[in-house]
Design a protein around this motif. Structure first.
Motif, short mmCIF file in Angstrom:
data_model
loop_
_atom_site.label_atom_id
_atom_site.label_comp_id
_atom_site.label_asym_id
_atom_site.label_seq_id
_atom_site.Cartn_x
_atom_site.Cartn_y
_atom_site.Cartn_z
N LEU A 65 55.21 16.11 14.40
CA LEU A 65 54.00 15.84 15.08
C LEU A 65 54.35 15.46 16.51
CD1 LEU A 65 50.64 14.92 15.03
CD2 LEU A 65 51.51 12.71 14.92
N VAL A 66 54.03 16.15 17.56
CA VAL A 66 54.21 15.91 19.10
C VAL A 66 53.31 14.96 19.65
CG1 VAL A 66 54.53 17.13 21.29
CG2 VAL A 66 55.30 18.35 19.32
N VAL A 67 53.85 13.82 20.01
CA VAL A 67 53.14 12.62 20.76
C VAL A 67 53.08 13.10 22.19
CG1 VAL A 67 53.14 10.45 21.24
CG2 VAL A 67 53.79 11.06 19.14
N ALA A 68 51.97 13.48 22.83
CA ALA A 68 52.10 14.21 24.08
C ALA A 68 51.17 13.28 25.15
CB ALA A 68 50.95 15.55 24.12
N ALA A 117 57.86 14.19 28.22
CA ALA A 117 56.62 13.61 27.98
C ALA A 117 56.06 14.35 26.81
CB ALA A 117 55.62 13.80 29.33
N ALA A 118 56.31 15.35 26.11
CA ALA A 118 55.53 15.73 25.03
C ALA A 118 56.82 15.57 23.88
CB ALA A 118 55.41 17.25 24.96
N ILE A 119 56.54 14.52 23.19
CA ILE A 119 57.77 13.92 22.27
C ILE A 119 57.58 14.42 21.03
CG2 ILE A 119 58.88 11.95 21.57
CD1 ILE A 119 57.14 10.44 23.77
N PRO A 120 58.44 15.50 20.31
CA PRO A 120 58.51 15.74 18.94
C PRO A 120 58.88 14.81 18.07
CG PRO A 120 60.18 16.81 20.17
CD PRO A 120 59.66 16.01 21.19
N VAL A 121 58.22 14.49 17.13
CA VAL A 121 58.74 13.32 16.26
C VAL A 121 58.60 14.05 14.69
CG1 VAL A 121 58.01 11.06 15.30
CG2 VAL A 121 57.49 11.87 17.50
N PRO A 122 59.70 14.09 13.94
CA PRO A 122 59.93 14.61 12.64
C PRO A 122 59.09 13.54 11.52
CG PRO A 122 61.94 13.99 13.29
CD PRO A 122 60.93 13.68 14.52
N LEU A 123 58.10 13.67 11.02
CA LEU A 123 57.60 12.60 10.17
C LEU A 123 57.42 12.99 8.77
CD1 LEU A 123 54.81 11.71 12.72
CD2 LEU A 123 56.64 10.41 11.74
N ALA A 124 57.93 14.07 7.92
CA ALA A 124 57.94 14.52 6.87
C ALA A 124 58.25 13.11 5.81
CB ALA A 124 58.60 15.58 6.39
N GLN A 125 59.15 12.74 6.01
CA GLN A 125 59.80 11.50 5.20
C GLN A 125 58.78 10.34 5.37
OE1 GLN A 125 63.12 10.44 8.07
NE2 GLN A 125 62.40 8.36 7.67
N ILE A 126 57.87 10.06 5.96
CA ILE A 126 56.81 9.23 6.06
C ILE A 126 56.00 9.25 4.67
CG2 ILE A 126 54.69 8.57 7.43
CD1 ILE A 126 56.92 7.24 8.51
N LEU A 127 55.42 10.47 4.40
CA LEU A 127 54.79 10.73 3.42
C LEU A 127 55.41 10.70 1.95
CD1 LEU A 127 51.87 12.83 4.40
CD2 LEU A 127 52.04 10.51 4.65
N GLY A 128 56.67 10.60 2.07
CA GLY A 128 57.56 10.64 0.84
C GLY A 128 58.02 12.03 0.31
#
Length: 231
Positions: A65-68, A117-128
């Protein structure tokens, strides 16, 4: 009576001393910028507003998820330059961004250091799933996202009042394709934008301890340690 030439020499010496004293005085600290998130951009999906009821993770394997921020697509925030940790040199108004995503009950947050300023955040592990924060896996999780501006040494930049320069919000994350919106006829989310694979505008590299470094232009930025230089 003093000779005129002596008086002139004395005045010139005083002037030179005064100029040197002004040069020696420290410059005032640069005015810190304000941080604001414009939208959230799941890779391979549609962009969403920060206050959206549901935001899907990216369709890539990392769930990126890119936090822009408001000036996404640049390597600056306000008058501050964004550079990898330790790369600012003599530029005072320079640093990098730390993004922390926290899930209640999770052992460790997801943490990313970025020079864009467009920050890519890997979040697959958040949902398990295997090794994920959600254990056997969940379809949705509410998280808190905090973006903080750090100086070149990894310390939070502060305002004149002593407050950290950061922004924070809460959002419900969902697996790709599982957010439903009755008003959405397929025309798109915020502006209908679709984000392509990570690695063009800003890439990311996993770090020990669940952290990630993201550099501008797709190049991994230097890490500020396994803990992300948290202060």
């Amino acid at each position: 009576m003093k000779r005129p030439e002596y008086s002139a020499l004395f005045a010139a010496a005083l002037l030179a001393y005064g100029c040197r004293r002004q040069d020696d005085e420290p410059l005032p600290p640069p005015v810190p910028p304000e941080l604001s998130v414009a939208e959230l951009r799941p890779v391979g999906g549609e962009a969403a507003e920060v206050d959206a009821a549901c935001v899907e993770l990216g369709a890539d394997i990392d769930g990126t998820l890119v936090v822009a921020l408001a000036n996404a697509g640049t390597t600056s925030v306000g008058d501050w330059l964004l550079r990898p940790p330790g790369a600012c040199g003599s530029v005072a108004a320079c640093g990098f961004l730390r993004t922390v995503v926290e899930l209640d009950g999770a052992e460790a947050p997801v943490e990313v250091l970025a020079a864009t300023a467009a920050i890519p955040v890997p979040l697959a592990q958040i949902l398990g799933g295997e090794g994920g924060a959600g254990g056997a896996g969940v379809d949705r999780a509410t998280v808190t996202v905090t973006v903080t501006l750090l100086n070149d040494d990894g310390f939070p930049v502060r305002t004149a009042a002593g407050d950290r320069v950061e922004t924070s919000f809460t959002v419900a994350l969902s697996r790709p394709g599982s957010c439903t919106n009755p008003e959405d006829d397929g025309g798109g989310g915020a502006g209908g934008a679709t984000v392509g694979p990570v690695g063009g505008a800003a890439g990311s590299t996993a770090l020990p301890g669940g952290s990630t470094a993201a550099g501008a232009g797709g190049a991994p930025g230097a890490a500020a340690g396994a803990g992300g230089a948290r202060r």
